[in-house]
Scaffold this motif. Structure first.
Motif, PDB file in Angstrom:
ATOM      1  N   PRO A 147       0.815  -1.226   0.000  1.00 18.97           N
ATOM      2  CA  PRO A 147       0.000   0.000   0.000  1.00 18.97           C
ATOM      3  C   PRO A 147       0.847   1.274   0.000  1.00 18.97           C
ATOM      4  O   PRO A 147       0.488   2.265  -0.650  1.00 18.97           O
ATOM      5  N   LYS A 148       1.977   1.250   0.687  1.00 12.19           N
ATOM      6  CA  LYS A 148       2.845   2.433   0.714  1.00 12.19           C
ATOM      7  C   LYS A 148       3.447   2.685  -0.668  1.00 12.19           C
ATOM      8  O   LYS A 148       3.510   3.838  -1.127  1.00 12.19           O
ATOM      9  N   TYR A 149       3.890   1.626  -1.337  1.00 10.78           N
ATOM     10  CA  TYR A 149       4.426   1.792  -2.693  1.00 10.78           C
ATOM     11  C   TYR A 149       3.379   2.432  -3.607  1.00 10.78           C
ATOM     12  O   TYR A 149       3.688   3.349  -4.390  1.00 10.78           O
ATOM     13  N   LEU A 150       2.147   1.944  -3.531  1.00  9.90           N
ATOM     14  CA  LEU A 150       1.096   2.471  -4.402  1.00  9.90           C
ATOM     15  C   LEU A 150       0.799   3.933  -4.082  1.00  9.90           C
ATOM     16  O   LEU A 150       0.529   4.733  -4.990  1.00  9.90           O
TER      17      LEU A 150
ATOM     18  N   ALA B 236       1.119   7.107  -6.653  1.00  6.28           N
ATOM     19  CA  ALA B 236       0.054   8.096  -6.844  1.00  6.28           C
ATOM     20  C   ALA B 236       0.558   9.514  -6.603  1.00  6.28           C
ATOM     21  O   ALA B 236       0.097  10.463  -7.247  1.00  6.28           O
ATOM     22  N   ALA B 237       1.527   9.657  -5.707  1.00  2.19           N
ATOM     23  CA  ALA B 237       2.076  10.979  -5.387  1.00  2.19           C
ATOM     24  C   ALA B 237       3.207  11.392  -6.325  1.00  2.19           C
ATOM     25  O   ALA B 237       3.749  12.496  -6.196  1.00  2.19           O
TER      26      ALA B 237
ATOM     27  N   LEU C  50       8.217   5.894  -9.635  1.00  2.00           N
ATOM     28  CA  LEU C  50       7.810   5.897 -11.041  1.00  2.00           C
ATOM     29  C   LEU C  50       7.815   4.482 -11.597  1.00  2.00           C
ATOM     30  O   LEU C  50       8.858   3.834 -11.661  1.00  2.00           O
ATOM     31  N   PRO C  51       6.651   3.981 -12.022  1.00  2.00           N
ATOM     32  CA  PRO C  51       6.592   2.627 -12.580  1.00  2.00           C
ATOM     33  C   PRO C  51       7.333   2.523 -13.910  1.00  2.00           C
ATOM     34  O   PRO C  51       7.538   3.515 -14.629  1.00  2.00           O
ATOM     35  N   ASN C  52       7.741   1.291 -14.208  1.00  2.00           N
ATOM     36  CA  ASN C  52       8.276   0.906 -15.517  1.00  2.00           C
ATOM     37  C   ASN C  52       9.564   1.630 -15.894  1.00  2.00           C
ATOM     38  O   ASN C  52       9.820   1.914 -17.064  1.00  2.00           O
ATOM     39  N   ARG C  53      10.386   1.897 -14.885  1.00  2.00           N
ATOM     40  CA  ARG C  53      11.707   2.451 -15.130  1.00  2.00           C
ATOM     41  C   ARG C  53      12.747   1.326 -15.086  1.00  2.00           C
ATOM     42  O   ARG C  53      12.541   0.297 -14.438  1.00  2.00           O
TER      43      ARG C  53
ATOM     44  N   PRO D  22      18.352  17.267  -2.688  1.00  2.00           N
ATOM     45  CA  PRO D  22      17.289  17.570  -3.657  1.00  2.00           C
ATOM     46  C   PRO D  22      16.270  16.455  -3.814  1.00  2.00           C
ATOM     47  O   PRO D  22      15.161  16.695  -4.288  1.00  2.00           O
ATOM     48  N   THR D  23      16.622  15.228  -3.426  1.00  2.00           N
ATOM     49  CA  THR D  23      15.678  14.112  -3.540  1.00  2.00           C
ATOM     50  C   THR D  23      15.091  13.712  -2.189  1.00  2.00           C
ATOM     51  O   THR D  23      14.463  12.661  -2.067  1.00  2.00           O
ATOM     52  N   ALA D  24      15.252  14.543  -1.163  1.00  2.00           N
ATOM     53  CA  ALA D  24      14.806  14.171   0.181  1.00  2.00           C
ATOM     54  C   ALA D  24      13.285  14.097   0.302  1.00  2.00           C
ATOM     55  O   ALA D  24      12.775  13.545   1.270  1.00  2.00           O
ATOM     56  N   TRP D  25      12.552  14.602  -0.688  1.00  2.00           N
ATOM     57  CA  TRP D  25      11.092  14.579  -0.617  1.00  2.00           C
ATOM     58  C   TRP D  25      10.513  13.228  -1.035  1.00  2.00           C
ATOM     59  O   TRP D  25       9.316  12.976  -0.855  1.00  2.00           O
TER      60      TRP D  25
END
Length: 354
Positions: A51-54, A58-59, A63-66, A258-261
């Motif tokens: 559920p957390k991954y999904l 959504a947020a 990113l899927p399919n990388r 920069p990626t901490a979010w």
């Protein structure tokens, strides 16, 4: 607690990830990795994560399919960029590259940066051990996963920062898989879901006081994990930051990264072919002698011989394949909510409990 067959849980997770935008191969890879984590007893990295991954997808945080792309290629030295894709896919692609480079050069140093959550890190050590390789893996986040108070502190500055190592053994892979924190944050979630207290000495509340109530960890201000072994775990954690973050270019844990979010894992893997360092048969024989020597020690509990790294996981896997994977009511509810939100049918075992 209820039990669900591994195949049924796998099919549910595949359906969830497909509904979340993953192509079939990716949904299968992520689901298989999570179910395997449950099978070997690492529930903190199993279906509870779906559920957390999904939600991250959504947020726009995951990113899927990388797929992994090459950032630096220098023969046995390779740095891959995960493009913020599913770590279960990026990790598998990186291990395939590691095997390829070790076959060519005898060893490989593989850096992964900007990957989604890499899941159970011991799985990557197992993959290389099954290919006959010895490996060690260091992992960090770039800032999203800051959870751990350094030794002598009461507030968060470091990530849980796993370390894994693997080697081929006489009875299968010998695998070490530990967090440098005294416990993994996922295990606090599991205890919270089960309504169980934490063992003492693992967690502080937001005021820096030792606690055993998992709920207190999530209050405002949030608590912090302690490093295992005091200054020893804290020192290892700092080097996870340096090796997995600073060295790969994925950056160490810092709120200003920069990626901490978003949750970003970085990993540094060193893999070696023991046959290239001499006689491969001599290596195998010496490891077998070592395992026999360790197991021959007088047991602390009569009838229970000392265990090697990875043995508990193999035993747990056999038991859960036979009897099913245990899921606590909160995890069942979260999976049911995710299934309802994504229009995915629950398997009968779960549907009957909701």
């Amino acid at each position: 607690m209820m039990r669900i067959a591994a195949a049924a849980l796998h099919d549910l997770l595949v359906g969830l990830f497909r509904a979340g935008g993953s192509e079939a191969a990716e949904a299968e890879a992520v689901a298989a990795h999570l179910v395997e984590a449950n099978l070997v007893g690492h529930d903190s990295h199993g279906a509870i994560r779906a559920p957390k991954y999904l939600a991250w997808v959504a947020a726009g945080e995951l990113l899927p399919n990388r797929h992994a792309t090459i950032a630096i290629d220098a023969g046995p030295l390779l740095v891959l960029d995960g493009g913020f894709g599913y770590g279960q896919v990026i990790g598998a692609e990186a291990m395939a590259r590691a095997i390829e480079r070790v076959r060519a050069h005898g060893l490989a140093l593989i850096g992964i940066r900007n990957s989604g959550h890499l899941g159970r890190i011991g799985a990557w050590a197992e993959t290389l051990a099954e290919a006959g390789l010895v490996s060690v893996h260091f992992v960090n986040t770039s800032g999203y996963g800051i959870l751990v108070a350094p030794h002598g502190a009461t507030e968060r500055r470091l990530s849980a920062n796993p370390i894994a190592a693997g080697a081929p053994g006489p009875d299968g892979p010998i695998v070490l898989d530990i967090a440098t924190s005294a416990t993994a944050e996922g295990k606090i979630q599991v205890a919270r879901n089960k309504g169980e207290a934490l063992p003492p000495g693992l967690v502080l509340d937001g005021a820096g006081r030792p606690i055993t109530d998992p709920e207190a960890f999530y209050r405002d201000p949030p608590g912090a994990l302690l490093p295992f072994g005091g200054h020893k775990g804290s020192g290892l954690s700092v080097f996870c930051e340096i090796l997995a973050g600073s060295l790969t270019g994925g950056e160490s844990s810092h709120a200003a990264s920069p990626t901490a979010w978003r949750l970003v894992n970085n990993m540094l893997t060193l893999a070696v072919d023991p046959a290239r360092l001499g006689d491969g048969h001599a290596f195998a024989a010496d490891v077998a002698r070592l395992t026999d020597w360790v197991r021959s020690a007088r047991p602390a509990t009569p009838g229970q011989r000392p265990l090697l790294p990875g043995e508990i996981e193999r035993r747990t896997r056999a038991e859960r394949l036979r009897d099913g994977i245990p899921l606590d009511p909160a995890t069942v509810r979260q999976l049911a909510e995710a299934a309802a939100a994504h229009g995915v049918a629950l398997p009968g075992e779960l549907a009957e409990t909701v």
